[in-house]
Design a protein around this motif. Sequence first.
Motif, PDB file in Angstrom:
ATOM      1  N   LEU A  54      48.614  67.521 107.098  1.00 36.27           N
ATOM      2  CA  LEU A  54      48.197  67.659 108.498  1.00 36.27           C
ATOM      3  C   LEU A  54      46.822  68.294 108.607  1.00 36.27           C
ATOM      4  O   LEU A  54      46.565  69.110 109.506  1.00 36.27           O
ATOM      5  N   THR A  55      45.941  67.936 107.684  1.00 34.05           N
ATOM      6  CA  THR A  55      44.576  68.455 107.719  1.00 34.05           C
ATOM      7  C   THR A  55      43.592  67.294 107.647  1.00 34.05           C
ATOM      8  O   THR A  55      43.920  66.206 107.166  1.00 34.05           O
ATOM      9  N   PRO A  56      42.355  67.504 108.113  1.00 28.65           N
ATOM     10  CA  PRO A  56      41.372  66.419 108.119  1.00 28.65           C
ATOM     11  C   PRO A  56      40.969  66.005 106.711  1.00 28.65           C
ATOM     12  O   PRO A  56      41.125  66.771 105.759  1.00 28.65           O
ATOM     13  N   PRO A  57      40.439  64.786 106.570  1.00 32.99           N
ATOM     14  CA  PRO A  57      39.884  64.366 105.279  1.00 32.99           C
ATOM     15  C   PRO A  57      38.588  65.106 104.997  1.00 32.99           C
ATOM     16  O   PRO A  57      38.181  65.994 105.753  1.00 32.99           O
ATOM     17  N   GLY A 113      46.431  58.508 102.080  1.00 41.70           N
ATOM     18  CA  GLY A 113      45.011  58.421 101.763  1.00 41.70           C
ATOM     19  C   GLY A 113      44.279  59.654 102.237  1.00 41.70           C
ATOM     20  O   GLY A 113      44.762  60.395 103.090  1.00 41.70           O
ATOM     21  N   ASN A 114      43.090  59.867 101.694  1.00 42.38           N
ATOM     22  CA  ASN A 114      42.385  61.111 101.967  1.00 42.38           C
ATOM     23  C   ASN A 114      41.107  60.916 102.759  1.00 42.38           C
ATOM     24  O   ASN A 114      40.276  61.818 102.817  1.00 42.38           O
ATOM     25  N   VAL A 115      40.926  59.748 103.392  1.00 42.01           N
ATOM     26  CA  VAL A 115      39.715  59.551 104.186  1.00 42.01           C
ATOM     27  C   VAL A 115      40.033  59.289 105.649  1.00 42.01           C
ATOM     28  O   VAL A 115      39.137  59.206 106.474  1.00 42.01           O
ATOM     29  N   LEU A 116      41.306  59.168 105.970  1.00 38.59           N
ATOM     30  CA  LEU A 116      41.718  58.942 107.348  1.00 38.59           C
ATOM     31  C   LEU A 116      42.252  60.230 107.951  1.00 38.59           C
ATOM     32  O   LEU A 116      42.847  61.053 107.259  1.00 38.59           O
ATOM     33  N   PRO A 117      42.042  60.422 109.243  1.00 39.85           N
ATOM     34  CA  PRO A 117      42.543  61.656 109.866  1.00 39.85           C
ATOM     35  C   PRO A 117      44.057  61.683 109.863  1.00 39.85           C
ATOM     36  O   PRO A 117      44.721  60.660 109.998  1.00 39.85           O
ATOM     37  N   THR A 118      44.599  62.873 109.671  1.00 45.53           N
ATOM     38  CA  THR A 118      46.044  63.054 109.732  1.00 45.53           C
ATOM     39  C   THR A 118      46.366  64.161 110.725  1.00 45.53           C
ATOM     40  O   THR A 118      45.583  65.084 110.888  1.00 45.53           O
ATOM     41  N   PRO A 119      47.510  64.096 111.394  1.00 44.91           N
ATOM     42  CA  PRO A 119      48.404  62.955 111.389  1.00 44.91           C
ATOM     43  C   PRO A 119      47.780  61.793 112.157  1.00 44.91           C
ATOM     44  O   PRO A 119      46.934  61.998 113.017  1.00 44.91           O
TER      45      PRO A 119
END
Length: 490
Positions: free
Chosen positions: A140-143, A307-313
């Motif tokens: 739940l954190t930004p890329p 993936g680690n380049v898309l915003p989550t959630p």
Amino acid sequence: MFLISSCDTSSISGEFKENQPPRTFLSVDRIDLPDEQRLASRVDITWWGDDPDGYVVAYEICVGENEAPDDQCHPESEEWEYTESTDTTITLPLTPGQDTDDVLFSVRAIDNEGLRDPEGANVRFPIRNSPPEIFFDPTLTPPDTTYSIMSFGWEASDPDGDEDLNYIEMTMNLDEDDPDANDWIRLDRDINFITLQINPNDIDENGNATADLYLGRGMSPADDVVNNIRLEGDNTLHVRAFDQSEAQSRTAEHEWYIKEQTSNILFINDDNTAGAPGNVAFHTAFLDQLGITYDYWDISEALIPSGNVLPTPFDPTLPLVLAQWDHIYYISNSLERNLLYALEFTSDFLAEGGSMFINIPSRGISSQNEDAVFNFLPFSGFQELPAGESRFILFPNTEIESQNASIPDLTLASGSQNTLPLVPEGDANLFYNAEFTLRGEHEISRLIAASNNDQNILFFGIDMRDITEDSPLDQTMEYFLLDHLGFETN
């Protein structure tokens, strides 16, 4: 003969005995520990009662009257609480500001006639406070890099019981030399998810910005504004937790880079093939030629929902992110990559009047993904092969025929045996058919490019690099982007 006997009660004598109070017992009635071995404030306590002339029906407990005389709660105290249980797990309260305390616990039995044990059972617990803990949830954190919207989630807890948590504080880009010089924003202890949205009207000449703060997944606006945000620079969000005694957790940190949005057009690269750089350069050349400026986002290393380049959630953050632009130029190598989620993540973007150009080769997809693709694109599915045929073929020099007077015909330079013709929705705007060849060596003209009735999603189903260099593709792209989809030039 009858034998008759009687009893003369007048001969009975004695005094009536009053109801006797019950007695109360604790499983532990005394605790002697050195300071370094004090207990955590969350403890398990058990007790029982006994009544000499009746039975125990309930108990009352009293916690925390640390100044009570004779090591017991006052009989008339308002702190007594009724219970029918014989045990409890409880967080004992420390005196505010203290790390250690000796907290009184009292319990008294109540018998069947309502009489209470006048003395009860009492014990003082030597306790110590444990500081709370807090950490960011990595899901739940930004890329590593974001634009103007980002969300964060964390977990806060307290070894002494989560009810001992008091509040959370957050700030941006902490001054390491003087942490208290920052503007720390206080949040309720129940808040564990926030979203920041940079205010485009509050950016100074050095790229320092403020952001509006939203609380929870429901995006409730907070009264506070987050300061000290750096555009085109590294940023760190800091959060810390406090308990009821004001003990502070360690400070958790998340660092990432914030890009400044410079255009209302977003170029999304979702091509994960080795030839992706050439594909990007091919398409951006058209934008440059038309004088269109754009922001660039490479999501080719990620697949929703990982993936680690898309915003989550992804919900609610990704739809909010894309809604910051008015137009999207989207390229990919497969219909089964992130386009599968386009119906969800472009909801806000399209609702606010956005338009989207999509170039992806129309190759076969698994049946489980057909609904996700064709509910978004202006097609109902792939064209079925005629009986006896095994595949559609596009040969080199195949004609790509215009279905709209505003665009020219094109020619395909490279052939393909994987591209599939598409069946348009009934209200689609048709743009191009390609002359597919079947095994029986006859040609069949079928659709490869169209837009939806709202004219805000336009799909081209052939790799555009395969079109001959002498084809007037620049005229087609000018019409698609500027006239049909409303992209703006500089």
